[in-house]
Design an enzyme around this catalytic site. Sequence first.
Site, mmCIF file in Angstrom:
data_model
loop_
_atom_site.group_PDB
_atom_site.id
_atom_site.type_symbol
_atom_site.label_atom_id
_atom_site.label_comp_id
_atom_site.label_asym_id
_atom_site.label_seq_id
_atom_site.Cartn_x
_atom_site.Cartn_y
_atom_site.Cartn_z
ATOM 1 N N GLU A 95 -7.220 1.921 -2.944
ATOM 2 C CA GLU A 95 -5.778 1.993 -3.186
ATOM 3 C C GLU A 95 -5.200 0.601 -3.447
ATOM 4 O O GLU A 95 -4.119 0.461 -4.009
ATOM 5 C CB GLU A 95 -5.116 2.622 -1.943
ATOM 6 N N GLN A 124 -7.779 14.724 3.801
ATOM 7 C CA GLN A 124 -7.217 13.842 2.779
ATOM 8 C C GLN A 124 -8.164 13.704 1.592
ATOM 9 O O GLN A 124 -9.314 13.318 1.756
ATOM 10 C CB GLN A 124 -6.949 12.459 3.359
ATOM 11 N N HIS A 152 -11.986 12.285 1.401
ATOM 12 C CA HIS A 152 -11.970 10.932 1.945
ATOM 13 C C HIS A 152 -11.868 10.871 3.467
ATOM 14 O O HIS A 152 -12.523 10.054 4.101
ATOM 15 C CB HIS A 152 -10.788 10.182 1.333
ATOM 16 N N ARG A 192 -0.799 9.351 -0.429
ATOM 17 C CA ARG A 192 -1.997 9.870 -1.103
ATOM 18 C C ARG A 192 -1.912 11.359 -1.413
ATOM 19 O O ARG A 192 -2.381 11.806 -2.461
ATOM 20 C CB ARG A 192 -3.231 9.600 -0.238
ATOM 21 N N ARG A 200 -2.530 10.846 6.190
ATOM 22 C CA ARG A 200 -2.655 9.483 6.699
ATOM 23 C C ARG A 200 -2.258 8.471 5.637
ATOM 24 O O ARG A 200 -2.589 8.633 4.468
ATOM 25 C CB ARG A 200 -4.101 9.222 7.122
ATOM 26 N N PHE A 237 0.848 -1.183 0.000
ATOM 27 C CA PHE A 237 0.000 0.000 0.000
ATOM 28 C C PHE A 237 0.883 1.232 0.000
ATOM 29 O O PHE A 237 2.057 1.152 0.363
ATOM 30 C CB PHE A 237 -0.900 -0.005 1.249
ATOM 31 N N LEU A 250 -15.367 5.728 -3.944
ATOM 32 C CA LEU A 250 -13.979 5.316 -3.773
ATOM 33 C C LEU A 250 -13.550 4.165 -4.689
ATOM 34 O O LEU A 250 -14.288 3.214 -4.880
ATOM 35 C CB LEU A 250 -13.770 4.897 -2.317
ATOM 36 N N HIS A 279 -8.548 11.504 -1.405
ATOM 37 C CA HIS A 279 -8.063 10.222 -1.926
ATOM 38 C C HIS A 279 -7.851 10.383 -3.431
ATOM 39 O O HIS A 279 -8.704 10.914 -4.119
ATOM 40 C CB HIS A 279 -9.100 9.135 -1.638
#
Lengths: 248, 597
Positions: B251, B232, B373, B307, B408, B119, B248, B234
């Site tokens: 990821e 954030q 997000h 991100r 994050r 990730f 969404l 995304h």
Amino acid sequence: MRSRAVLRVYRGDRQLGTLKSYEVETCEGMVVLDAIHQIQAKQDNELACRWNCKAGKCGSCSAEINGQPRLMCMTRMDRYQGDIIVEPLKTFPIIKDLVNDVSWNYEVNRKIKAFHPKPQQGGTLRMQQYDVDRVQEFRKCIECFLCQDVCHVLRDHNRKDVFAGPRFLVRLAGLEMHPHDVEDRLEAAKNILGTEYCNITKCCTDVCPESIRITDNAIIPLKERLVSRYYDPVAWVWRKITGKRKPV
Amino acid sequence: MFETFEHDVLVIGAGGAGLRAAIEAHAMGAHVGLLCKSLLGKAHTVMAEGGIAAALANNVAQDNWQAHFRDTMRGGKLLGNWRMAQIHAMEASARVMELEQWGAMFDRTSDGRINQRNFGGHRYPRLAHVGDRTGLEMIRSLQDHSAEQDFKVYMEFTAYRLLKDGDRISGVIGYWRETGRFALFRAKAVVLATGGIGKCWQVTSNSWEYTGDGHAMAYVAGAELIDMEFVQFHPTGMVWPPSIRGTLVTEAVRGEGGVLLNGKGERFMFRYIPAMFRGEFAENEDEAKRWLIGDKLARRPPELLTRDVISRAIVKEIKEGRGTAHGGVSLDIATQRTAEKIRSKLPSMYHQFKELGDLDITKQPMEVGPTTHYVMGGVRVDPETAQSTISGLFAAGECAGGMHGANRLGGNSLSDLLVFGRRAGASAAEYAKALNAFPNVDEQVARNLCREMLAPFDRTEGENPFAVTEALQTVMQDWVGIVRTEEELVRARKKISSLKERALHVRAGGNRQYNPGWHQALDLMNLLVGSEMVILAAIERKESRGAHTRIDFPKSESKWAKVNVTIYEKAGQMHVKQQPLPEIPEDLRKLVEGEPS
């Protein structure tokens, strides 16, 4: 694609209600939940519905669309040509408009003993992916209760007093097939959850938005286990001799 | 005017953090109540897809909490609370194993252990996962485990405001969605686990619940909030068809090897590797291809940058005319993995695009762009106990601030929920135990709050609450997005003042039973508080860092690396101040700043 569509939406409560017509503007890719939101925001602030993720992951926006139990967020408007009728689920009491009282399902869930593993060997559970695959199919369930809605034992015969419904047989099957689980739930499957009431018409499988093969993969194997436990004389003798309860 | 309930510990919010807090407080002997804004099991946690980060070291033996801590701090652009990041990295593994003991069925490695995937921002494959529906697995495991505990779950109850006895928390007032009636929950301790503020924006991956209730309740009650400028976006939300914009795209698509291409077909992320991460990522397509097939010497592809970096890169590509047909970029997994592998590792993405976008992701690229997000900012808490600046008020999960700093990492949210949910539940139970009696509730205050909630019904004329909400979302989308300037932020702030005025005159028709217009009118108040916090904090921080990008202050400044921007209420006005960041111990500082081990 048409630029406007008419929705006929149930407005009312459990005693009294009618289908009310709303005309909505449509756009490419629009789903029924978008249309309901548009009505809420622009025409009728009081129209009640449940929703959360709008992506088919939470199972909140269940309704009957042109008579079919479906998730509103995953139902494209362009599936339909004429008016689109949106109603709440028939199997559960209506609170208001498209919102049902589904609390019975939560009560049933509490009757199922949760997962309890064998005492541990070194912390981590070891399982093979093919064992996990079998159980993961059941754990895809998003608790939309569409299977409960369409199940005729619940819908037509209203036997909520004796039958837990497909959703909870799916949960039960997932627990029973967990390679590390030690609980025995077969007695509950028979006497409390009423597995034998299902007569495998597969209506639940047809409506499952997660494509879980509810009847074939969950309910029939449970029924087979019940047969060996309660109705198979050879297995009965085997148990008497060995003292083992679970089938080999 | 209201019915009354009593609990030692009252948890508001039934996602991962709230459920975990309730389970822990109950295990410690407290009499616990859990409030759900929706039905149980529908909280935003179910939408988490990619996985839960923990250094189990199942796939790569070198991984450990130190490496996870380092990645988290660097991903947060050194602004995270070091102690929270340390606790998180040290305890995440135990929380994952515990979840498995409660029935969670994670994907397996070939030797039968929990499989971990790559990730963004994580140096090693670290995310325990279940295909792309990890959040559902987590919430169901917690829900099923808690069904055997006898704490009380109240569904479809919206908490409106916190009540205090002097400086102490004493309860919560709110309403049942079904009937519209009011209830007062008296409590010795309250745990906020209310999630984020994503509904302040137009394009968002967040659900109707995400109206910043906990942020607003804490603020109104006098708690401090930090890091609110960091929101954030995304990088990969759906952009087409329009009705689905913002939904969404996990990821995990990139974790499984997916590549980002601009409208010209160029794999553009190689051009955007920040100095801080140079040397840790593949520098050309050839190396990235070798990584994909398992070459241990090849470095990770730049699609696995954090991100904030990727969202900014996508915005730049689109702005400079290299976007795709519908104003996004392409995310392609079809050319990287077999159809079978895609369907097994990304089943819900496959389904989502097939049903909603008429697109087969095993054959065609997806069109994606940034979507709101997650908010890094939230209630300022003590790292050990999760207690806020108000006695008896605890916060965990997205509504708490500090853990993630300026950005994050994916997968760190689910682990955050469990680690700090558990800690908040435990501390709340201990706090409650130490109190002999329930703190006092001033019933007059509670009655006044009920009247305040009913105000939208009293107006015979007034605006549609949905219309005002939409106006707010447009302001936030246009002026308080990924890239910001002082001028636009100030303009947005003025606009918020006029929207606040309009919100005082929105009208609800009909009766109190399950009335979305009325609910929207009340949620709108919280959305305005959340939006104002973001704007004020964003104006204050005159630099660019992590998710906060200022065109007028494009560089990160070392003096800003040492302060949190803090929001607080005084005499009915929102104020902002700078507070020094807790000093990181020398050994941990070396760990963060040094080379990876």
